[in-house]
Design an enzyme around this catalytic site. Structure first.
Site, PDB file in Angstrom:
ATOM      1  N   ARG A 260     -46.551 -16.665  11.838  1.00  0.00           N
ATOM      2  CA  ARG A 260     -45.432 -17.485  11.394  1.00  0.00           C
ATOM      3  C   ARG A 260     -44.955 -18.347  12.550  1.00  0.00           C
ATOM      4  O   ARG A 260     -44.877 -17.897  13.689  1.00  0.00           O
ATOM      5  CB  ARG A 260     -44.275 -16.607  10.893  1.00  0.00           C
ATOM      6  CG  ARG A 260     -44.509 -15.990   9.522  1.00  0.00           C
ATOM      7  CD  ARG A 260     -44.467 -17.042   8.430  1.00  0.00           C
ATOM      8  NE  ARG A 260     -44.604 -16.497   7.087  1.00  0.00           N
ATOM      9  CZ  ARG A 260     -45.733 -16.437   6.421  1.00  0.00           C
ATOM     10  NH1 ARG A 260     -46.860 -16.857   6.991  1.00  0.00           N
ATOM     11  NH2 ARG A 260     -45.775 -15.963   5.185  1.00  0.00           N
ATOM     12  N   GLU A 289     -43.330 -27.904   9.726  1.00  0.00           N
ATOM     13  CA  GLU A 289     -44.532 -28.208   8.941  1.00  0.00           C
ATOM     14  C   GLU A 289     -44.174 -29.177   7.820  1.00  0.00           C
ATOM     15  O   GLU A 289     -43.166 -28.977   7.142  1.00  0.00           O
ATOM     16  CB  GLU A 289     -45.126 -26.920   8.345  1.00  0.00           C
ATOM     17  CG  GLU A 289     -45.630 -25.953   9.402  1.00  0.00           C
ATOM     18  CD  GLU A 289     -46.304 -24.707   8.821  1.00  0.00           C
ATOM     19  OE1 GLU A 289     -46.512 -24.652   7.586  1.00  0.00           O
ATOM     20  OE2 GLU A 289     -46.620 -23.798   9.601  1.00  0.00           O
ATOM     21  N   HIS A 308     -52.174 -24.792   8.729  1.00  0.00           N
ATOM     22  CA  HIS A 308     -51.743 -23.636   7.932  1.00  0.00           C
ATOM     23  C   HIS A 308     -52.781 -23.307   6.864  1.00  0.00           C
ATOM     24  O   HIS A 308     -52.482 -23.240   5.664  1.00  0.00           O
ATOM     25  CB  HIS A 308     -50.372 -23.900   7.288  1.00  0.00           C
ATOM     26  CG  HIS A 308     -49.608 -22.633   7.020  1.00  0.00           C
ATOM     27  ND1 HIS A 308     -48.242 -22.568   7.102  1.00  0.00           N
ATOM     28  CD2 HIS A 308     -50.019 -21.385   6.678  1.00  0.00           C
ATOM     29  CE1 HIS A 308     -47.833 -21.340   6.806  1.00  0.00           C
ATOM     30  NE2 HIS A 308     -48.904 -20.606   6.555  1.00  0.00           N
TER      31      HIS A 308
END
Length: 348
Positions: A260, A289, A308
């Protein structure tokens, strides 16, 4: 013979409705279900907040219309909000095919008697493999060599001592977090000949692969050639690896994060790469992001970046479909759910 159950398959461009339908048919047979489909636009359209839930795709209006009369919904990203629940009184099971049901209002579902389930561990193998891939790519500077060759250069000077990379065999690798992903990474690293340390106050030493040693975080940072993050993001772990922790890492070491973004100080990481304190970094998650054009990591040396994607494999999509279909099968047979998500459920 009883009437078939109305089911909404609200898949997307990753967990396909085709996969959900195939998995559902294996649970009770085709006569048990009367499915209808709603295709959500993720990932071609980014997920976001919908009303009071996070990381959802599509709209409340779409879901309300598609759910009319449905008792079961299998989905990855559909938004289960207070408004959706109020408009869909027939709904009894909302099965979310992801590791954290952040797109479902769990408290509202509990008040209305709707069971929400999720799919913990669906992408553990994929994420572990991606972390290893980033680790190896960063240590051996594979992307830089690849880019040079594509640009028409044969960079034999990369064989020079100062330009060569690092090996996993014989290295000390520290894993921060020893859940389903961290344990897989540890087993693979041991097979490659690394010494593996783990910092995780909640880890059960008996569940770790033989040969792994548990140590405090400070000891791990001081000893490891590679540090790889695999912890959950909680109030306790937010900002776990900041400027002080990066400074405490061994000079010339490597940092990997497939967990994370909130675990890590990215400005401090970029500064450590630019100063040469760190040899390299491999990253799949970020503090912001999508990664903005002005982010300090852009242009930092010896960094391998992916957007990601650690959990993106065809095996994950199939496994996710099977897991939610299995919950529908249990519901059909009157069995309790395998992975119920109550209001206090952990978000992975």
């Amino acid at each position: 013979m009883s009437e078939p159950i109305h089911v909404l398959l609200a898949g997307d461009r990753f967990v396909l409705n085709r996969l959900l339908a195939e998995a559902l048919e294996a649970e009770g047979g085709p006569a048990a279900w009367q499915p209808r489909e709603l295709e959500l636009p993720w990932p071609h359209v980014p997920f976001g907040r919908v009303a009071e839930v996070d990381e959802a795709s599509g709209t409340e209006e779409q879901l309300i219309e598609a759910l009319r009369g449905a008792r079961v919904c299998l989905t990855q990203m559909a938004p289960l909000t207070e408004r959706v629940l109020a408009a869909c009184p027939d709904l009894e099971l909302f099965a979310v095919s992801r590791g954290g049901p952040v797109n479902a209002n769990l408290a509202a579902a509990a008040r209305r008697g709707v069971t929400v389930t999720f799919a913990p561990g669906r992408n553990a193998a994929s994420t572990a493999e991606h972390a290893l891939g980033l680790m190896l790519a960063a240590m051996r500077r594979i992307p830089q060599a690849h880019a040079g060759l594509l640009a028409g250069r044969w960079e034999s000077e990369r064989y020079a001592w100062d330009a060569t990379g690092l090996e996993v065999e014989g290295a000390t690798v520290g894993l921060v977090g020893a859940g389903a992903i961290g344990r897989r990474v540890a087993a693979a690293l041991l097979a490659l000949g690394a010494e593996v340390l783990v910092a995780d106050p909640y880890a059960d030493p008996a569940a770790l692969p033989a040969g792994v040693r548990t140590v405090p975080l400070a000891e791990l940072l001081a000893a490891a050639t590679v540090v790889s993050l695999h912890a959950r993001l909680t109030p306790e772990t937010a900002g776990l690896v900041g400027a002080a922790e990066i400074a405490a890492m061994r000079p010339g070491s490597v940092l990997v994060n497939c967990a994370r973004g909130g675990l890590l100080d990215y400005a401090a990481l970029a500064a450590a790469l630019r100063s040469g304190h760190l040899f390299a970094a491999g990253l799949d998650v970020y503090d912001v992001e999508p990664l903005p054009p002005e982010h300090p990591l852009r242009g930092a040396p010896n960094v391998v970046l992916t957007p990601h994607l650690a959990g993106a494999s065809r095996a994950v999509a199939r496994r996710a479909a099977r897991m939610v279909a299995a919950e529908a099968g249990r519901w059909l047979r009157g069995e309790p759910p395998l992975h119920p998500a109550g209001p206090g459920a952990a978000v992975l």
